[in-house]
Design a protein around this motif. Sequence first.
Motif, mmCIF file in Angstrom:
data_model
loop_
_atom_site.group_PDB
_atom_site.id
_atom_site.type_symbol
_atom_site.label_atom_id
_atom_site.label_comp_id
_atom_site.label_asym_id
_atom_site.label_seq_id
_atom_site.Cartn_x
_atom_site.Cartn_y
_atom_site.Cartn_z
ATOM 1 N N GLY A 203 0.564 -1.606 0.126
ATOM 2 C CA GLY A 203 -0.297 -0.152 0.179
ATOM 3 C C GLY A 203 0.690 1.413 0.250
ATOM 4 N N GLU A 204 0.450 2.248 -0.330
ATOM 5 C CA GLU A 204 0.194 3.591 -0.560
ATOM 6 C C GLU A 204 0.831 4.067 1.011
ATOM 7 N N GLU A 205 0.299 3.749 1.626
ATOM 8 C CA GLU A 205 0.988 4.322 2.964
ATOM 9 C C GLU A 205 2.272 3.680 3.191
ATOM 10 N N VAL A 206 2.232 2.512 2.822
ATOM 11 C CA VAL A 206 3.884 1.449 3.763
ATOM 12 C C VAL A 206 4.462 2.335 2.969
ATOM 13 N N ASN A 207 4.590 2.573 1.634
ATOM 14 C CA ASN A 207 5.633 2.682 0.295
ATOM 15 C C ASN A 207 5.693 3.959 -0.026
ATOM 16 N N GLY A 208 5.087 4.504 0.404
ATOM 17 C CA GLY A 208 4.916 6.424 0.358
ATOM 18 C C GLY A 208 6.074 7.021 0.624
ATOM 19 N N PRO A 209 6.497 7.405 1.767
ATOM 20 C CA PRO A 209 8.049 7.310 2.336
ATOM 21 C C PRO A 209 8.877 6.999 0.961
ATOM 22 N N GLY A 210 9.315 5.663 1.010
ATOM 23 C CA GLY A 210 10.295 5.344 0.174
ATOM 24 C C GLY A 210 10.278 5.892 -1.882
ATOM 25 N N LEU A 211 8.882 5.316 -1.912
ATOM 26 C CA LEU A 211 8.674 6.589 -3.190
ATOM 27 C C LEU A 211 9.444 7.832 -3.629
ATOM 28 N N ALA A 212 9.143 8.267 -1.839
ATOM 29 C CA ALA A 212 9.328 10.562 -2.237
ATOM 30 C C ALA A 212 11.082 9.937 -2.118
ATOM 31 N N ARG A 213 11.869 8.747 -1.585
ATOM 32 C CA ARG A 213 12.860 9.137 -2.025
ATOM 33 C C ARG A 213 13.518 8.573 -3.775
ATOM 34 N N LEU A 214 12.859 7.977 -3.675
ATOM 35 C CA LEU A 214 13.328 7.221 -5.055
ATOM 36 C C LEU A 214 12.640 8.806 -6.001
ATOM 37 N N ALA A 215 11.926 9.315 -5.921
ATOM 38 C CA ALA A 215 11.348 9.947 -7.305
ATOM 39 C C ALA A 215 13.060 11.304 -7.127
ATOM 40 N N ASP A 216 12.866 11.550 -5.437
ATOM 41 C CA ASP A 216 14.242 13.095 -5.163
ATOM 42 C C ASP A 216 15.142 11.821 -5.862
ATOM 43 N N ASP A 217 16.078 11.174 -5.576
ATOM 44 C CA ASP A 217 16.808 10.285 -6.184
ATOM 45 C C ASP A 217 16.658 10.114 -7.862
ATOM 46 N N LEU A 218 16.107 9.981 -8.193
ATOM 47 C CA LEU A 218 15.492 10.637 -9.891
ATOM 48 C C LEU A 218 16.080 11.399 -9.956
ATOM 49 N N ALA A 219 15.240 12.790 -9.598
ATOM 50 C CA ALA A 219 15.161 14.201 -10.052
ATOM 51 C C ALA A 219 16.655 14.354 -9.515
ATOM 52 N N THR A 220 17.262 14.427 -9.097
ATOM 53 C CA THR A 220 18.926 14.275 -8.734
ATOM 54 C C THR A 220 19.885 13.711 -8.956
ATOM 55 N N GLY A 221 19.581 13.200 -9.502
ATOM 56 C CA GLY A 221 20.941 12.026 -10.369
ATOM 57 C C GLY A 221 21.295 10.745 -9.634
ATOM 58 N N ARG A 222 21.281 11.181 -8.153
ATOM 59 C CA ARG A 222 21.787 9.977 -7.445
ATOM 60 C C ARG A 222 21.158 8.621 -7.341
ATOM 61 N N TRP A 223 20.042 8.192 -8.799
ATOM 62 C CA TRP A 223 19.904 6.583 -9.184
ATOM 63 C C TRP A 223 20.775 6.190 -9.570
ATOM 64 N N HIS A 224 20.522 7.761 -10.905
ATOM 65 C CA HIS A 224 21.781 7.131 -11.582
ATOM 66 C C HIS A 224 23.081 6.470 -11.145
ATOM 67 N N ASP A 225 23.439 7.737 -10.087
ATOM 68 C CA ASP A 225 25.080 7.832 -9.576
ATOM 69 C C ASP A 225 25.082 6.385 -8.861
ATOM 70 N N ARG A 226 24.291 6.130 -8.184
ATOM 71 C CA ARG A 226 23.884 4.863 -7.559
ATOM 72 C C ARG A 226 23.891 3.321 -8.274
ATOM 73 N N TYR A 227 23.143 3.414 -9.855
ATOM 74 C CA TYR A 227 22.676 2.342 -10.679
ATOM 75 C C TYR A 227 23.083 2.644 -11.471
ATOM 76 N N GLY A 228 23.844 3.026 -11.624
ATOM 77 C CA GLY A 228 23.711 3.742 -13.949
ATOM 78 C C GLY A 228 24.622 2.379 -14.238
ATOM 79 N N GLU A 229 25.617 1.492 -13.610
ATOM 80 C CA GLU A 229 25.729 0.615 -14.028
ATOM 81 C C GLU A 229 24.591 -0.306 -15.365
ATOM 82 N N LEU A 230 24.338 -0.147 -13.941
ATOM 83 C CA LEU A 230 22.692 -1.459 -15.186
ATOM 84 C C LEU A 230 21.927 -0.631 -16.047
#
Length: 247
Positions: A203-230
Motif C-alpha cells: 500500500g501507499e501509506e507503507v511505500n510512500g516515503p520510499g517512493l518519495a526518496r526514489l523520486a528525489d533520487d531520480l530528479a537529482t541524479g543520485r539514482w544514476h550515480d548509484r545504479y548506473g551500471e545497470l
Amino acid sequence: MATYNTLGPTYARTRRPDPRIAARIRAALGDAADVVDVGAGTGSYEPPGTVLAVEPSRVMIDQRPPHSAPAVRAVAERLPVRDGAVDAAMAVLTVHHWTDLAAGVRELRRIARRRVVVLTWDQRVFRERWWLVRDYLPEAAAFDDARAVDVDRLADLLGGARQETVPVPYDCTDGFAAAYWRRPHAYLDPQVRAGISLLAQTGEEVNGPGLARLADDLATGRWHDRYGELLALDAADFGYRLLVADL
C-alpha cells in the motif's frame, strides 16, 4: 480470491506476456499436447494446448482475452480435474498466493501425466539484487519474506524439480515486480504499482516515503550515480526461477 478481486483490474493492461519469458515456459512444457494452467489470472503465458484455466478471481477471469481456454473458478488446493487428465500442469507467479503449498503441489502432480512447470522466484536473490526493495522499500521486502515460497522446498515437493534461471529483459513487457529494474520512473506510476501485488498489497501509506526518496533520487541524479551500471545490461537475474518436474 478476494485479493485479486480488489487488486486485479489493471492486469490486462500492465501484465502483458513477455515473449522471451513465454518462450522459456513453452520450452519447459516441451511437447505437451494438453495443459492446465493453475492460478491462471488473465492467461498471459498459456500455450495453444491449454485446455483449462483454473483461477479463483472473477475479476481476473473477466480480463481473459477472447478465444482463450475455458476458465473455471477454483483453487489450486482443490482442482476440479480428474487424475492424469493432461500431459502437463503449469503455474506462473502464483504459488506464493496459495494457502497450502503442499496441497497445491500434490494437485498439480495428480492431474499431470508427464510434467509440471512452475515459475516463481528465489526470495534470497530477489531481496539482495532488486534495488527497489533492498534500498527504498524494506517494508515491502519484509512482506515478501512472509509470503515467498522457498524454491528448494518447492523443488522437493515437486519430486526433485530442476531449477532454471529466468533473466528479466530490460524492456520486459510483463509488469511484474522487478520488470522495471532498468526503468525506475515506472515505479512512480500508480497504475504500474497496482499491477504488482507486492506493492499493491503493502500500500501507499507503507511505500510512500520510499517512493518519495526514489523520486528525489531520480530528479537529482543520485539514482544514476548509484545504479548506473545497470543501464549497460540487456537482462539481469533477480531471482526468478522456472521449476520443471518430470513425473
